[in-house]
Design an enzyme around this catalytic site. Structure first.
Site, short mmCIF file in Angstrom:
data_model
loop_
_atom_site.label_atom_id
_atom_site.label_comp_id
_atom_site.label_asym_id
_atom_site.label_seq_id
_atom_site.Cartn_x
_atom_site.Cartn_y
_atom_site.Cartn_z
N ASN A 7 0.54 -1.35 -0.46
CA ASN A 7 0.05 0.20 0.19
C ASN A 7 0.91 1.81 -0.14
O ASN A 7 1.47 1.59 1.19
CB ASN A 7 -0.88 -0.36 1.17
CG ASN A 7 -1.34 1.58 1.26
OD1 ASN A 7 -1.63 1.85 0.38
ND2 ASN A 7 -2.19 1.54 2.32
N TRP A 8 1.01 1.62 -1.03
CA TRP A 8 1.78 3.23 -1.02
C TRP A 8 1.29 4.57 -0.67
O TRP A 8 2.20 5.32 -0.68
CB TRP A 8 2.16 3.18 -3.08
CG TRP A 8 3.10 1.85 -3.12
CD1 TRP A 8 3.41 1.11 -2.68
CD2 TRP A 8 3.06 2.46 -4.91
NE1 TRP A 8 4.24 -0.29 -4.00
CE2 TRP A 8 4.17 0.95 -4.98
CE3 TRP A 8 3.40 2.86 -6.09
CZ2 TRP A 8 4.42 0.82 -6.22
CZ3 TRP A 8 3.70 2.76 -7.50
CH2 TRP A 8 4.69 0.96 -7.29
N LYS A 9 0.07 4.14 -0.04
CA LYS A 9 -0.60 5.44 0.53
C LYS A 9 -0.28 7.14 -0.51
O LYS A 9 -0.49 6.13 -1.92
CB LYS A 9 0.52 5.91 1.51
CG LYS A 9 -0.07 4.36 2.51
CD LYS A 9 0.03 4.85 3.49
CE LYS A 9 0.21 3.79 4.68
NZ LYS A 9 0.02 3.62 5.97
N HIS A 92 -9.85 2.10 4.78
CA HIS A 92 -7.89 1.51 5.70
C HIS A 92 -8.57 3.01 6.41
O HIS A 92 -9.39 4.07 6.13
CB HIS A 92 -7.03 2.19 4.71
CG HIS A 92 -6.08 2.64 5.34
ND1 HIS A 92 -5.32 3.30 5.81
CD2 HIS A 92 -4.73 1.48 5.31
CE1 HIS A 92 -3.92 3.36 6.23
NE2 HIS A 92 -3.83 1.61 5.98
N GLU A 94 -6.46 4.87 7.71
CA GLU A 94 -6.62 6.69 7.34
C GLU A 94 -7.44 7.41 6.63
O GLU A 94 -7.69 8.64 6.91
CB GLU A 94 -5.20 6.51 6.37
CG GLU A 94 -3.96 6.36 6.97
CD GLU A 94 -2.28 5.88 6.84
OE1 GLU A 94 -2.71 5.74 5.41
OE2 GLU A 94 -1.54 5.16 7.46
N GLU A 158 -5.48 -4.10 11.00
CA GLU A 158 -4.53 -2.68 10.78
C GLU A 158 -5.30 -2.60 12.12
O GLU A 158 -5.08 -1.62 11.61
CB GLU A 158 -3.98 -2.45 9.84
CG GLU A 158 -4.45 -3.48 8.28
CD GLU A 158 -3.62 -2.62 7.39
OE1 GLU A 158 -3.18 -2.40 6.47
OE2 GLU A 158 -3.86 -0.92 7.27
N GLY A 164 2.21 2.63 10.60
CA GLY A 164 3.77 3.65 10.63
C GLY A 164 3.85 4.14 11.91
O GLY A 164 4.72 5.46 11.99
N SER A 194 2.93 -1.81 10.44
CA SER A 194 4.91 -1.62 10.51
C SER A 194 5.32 -3.18 9.87
O SER A 194 6.04 -3.44 11.05
CB SER A 194 5.07 -1.19 11.86
OG SER A 194 4.74 -0.26 12.22
N GLY A 215 2.59 -1.08 4.46
CA GLY A 215 2.52 0.30 4.31
C GLY A 215 4.13 0.83 3.53
O GLY A 215 4.80 0.36 2.81
N GLY A 216 5.06 1.36 4.76
CA GLY A 216 6.26 1.60 4.61
C GLY A 216 6.90 1.52 3.85
O GLY A 216 7.70 1.74 2.55
P1 PGA Z 1 2.75 0.62 7.54
O1 PGA Z 1 1.65 1.17 7.38
O2 PGA Z 1 3.14 -1.02 6.97
O3 PGA Z 1 3.53 1.65 7.41
O4 PGA Z 1 2.59 0.07 9.26
C1 PGA Z 1 0.38 -0.46 7.13
C2 PGA Z 1 -0.92 0.20 6.57
O5 PGA Z 1 -1.27 1.25 6.04
O6 PGA Z 1 -1.56 -0.61 5.13
#
Ligand code: PGA
Length: 232
Positions: A7-9, A92, A94, A158, A164, A194, A215-216
């Site tokens: 997930n590149w956001k 998600h 966010e 999640e 994050g 994470s 994500g990251g």
């Molecule tokens: P993260 O994000 O791996 O950077 O914690 C995961 C996500 O939000 O899908």
């Protein structure tokens, strides 16, 4: 078979996404792992083009429930299908936090995407305050109640406190939540929060963890490939 989704956001424009996907296409991917990338909307066409003819799927990060209409800033499932997009993330945390997403809208988005033939990764997870108050199970039950089992549906657990933040749920905490989710909805369940090359193997070794939503650590090709390797 495990599923590793990046997930590149709101990272990587079209040019950078195309470059990443061409490198991913040329990389050696482990056997037994389905690999998916989820670029921002503006990079979807380049990602689809770079990955055409491969087994790597391109997912959007959201999808509206109507096929078209007066919904400024939204993108529909048929529009994604037209681009060659394979699926969409919905719900998600966010988006729940910053964009007014609710359980109801998540359910509508998931149903419409599935009906249009997209695959769906539906995200659920409790906040730190909810976990501390002992509400994790109630929150997961509420968030899952809007989803119907479907061949194209995958859930991502999640925990919001792990996204994050560098904090990861221990394999035991994640496994517990995954078992609960699977008892409520019979679909594959990814872990997210994470996930890194250093912790991926231990998490993915848990019996109820069917993959990861990353994500990251998915933004860098080397670390994304290392996580894919851990899933094999
Ligand atoms: P993260 O994000 O791996 O950077 O914690 C995961 C996500 O939000 O899908």
């Amino acid at each position: 078979m495990s599923l590793i989704a990046g997930n590149w956001k709101m990272y990587k424009g079209a040019a950078e996404a195309g470059e990443f996907c061409r490198a991913l296409r040329d990389a050696e991917l482990p056997i037994g792992v389905d690999v998916v990338v989820c670029p921002p909307f503006t990079a979807l066409a380049d990602a689809v083009q770079a990955l055409a003819g491969t087994e790597i799927g391109v997912f959007a990060q959201n999808c509206h429930w109507e096929p078209e209409g007066a919904f400024t800033g939204e993108v529909s499932a048929p529009m994604l299908r037209e681009l060659g997009v394979y699926g969409a993330i919905v719900g998600h945390s966010e988006r729940r936090q910053w964009s007014g997403e609710t359980d109801e809208t998540v359910g509508r988005r998931a149903a419409a995407a599935l009906a249009a033939g997209l695959h769906v990764i539906a995200c659920v997870g409790e906040t730190e305050a909810e976990r501390e108050a002992g509400d994790t199970e109630a929150v997961l039950r509420r968030q899952l109640a809007v989803l119907d089992p479907d061949e194209g549906l995958v859930v991502a657990y999640e925990p919001v406190w792990a996204i994050g933040t560098g904090k990861t749920a221990t394999p035991a905490i994640a496994e517990d939540a995954h078992e609960l989710i699977k008892s409520l909805l019979d679909v594959p369940v990814l872990y997210g929060g994470s996930v890194k090359p250093e912790n991926a193997a231990e998490l993915l070794a848990q019996p109820a963890i069917d993959g990861a939503l990353v994500g990251g650590a998915s933004l860098d090709l080397g670390s994304f490939l290392a996580i894919c390797q851990a899933g094999s």
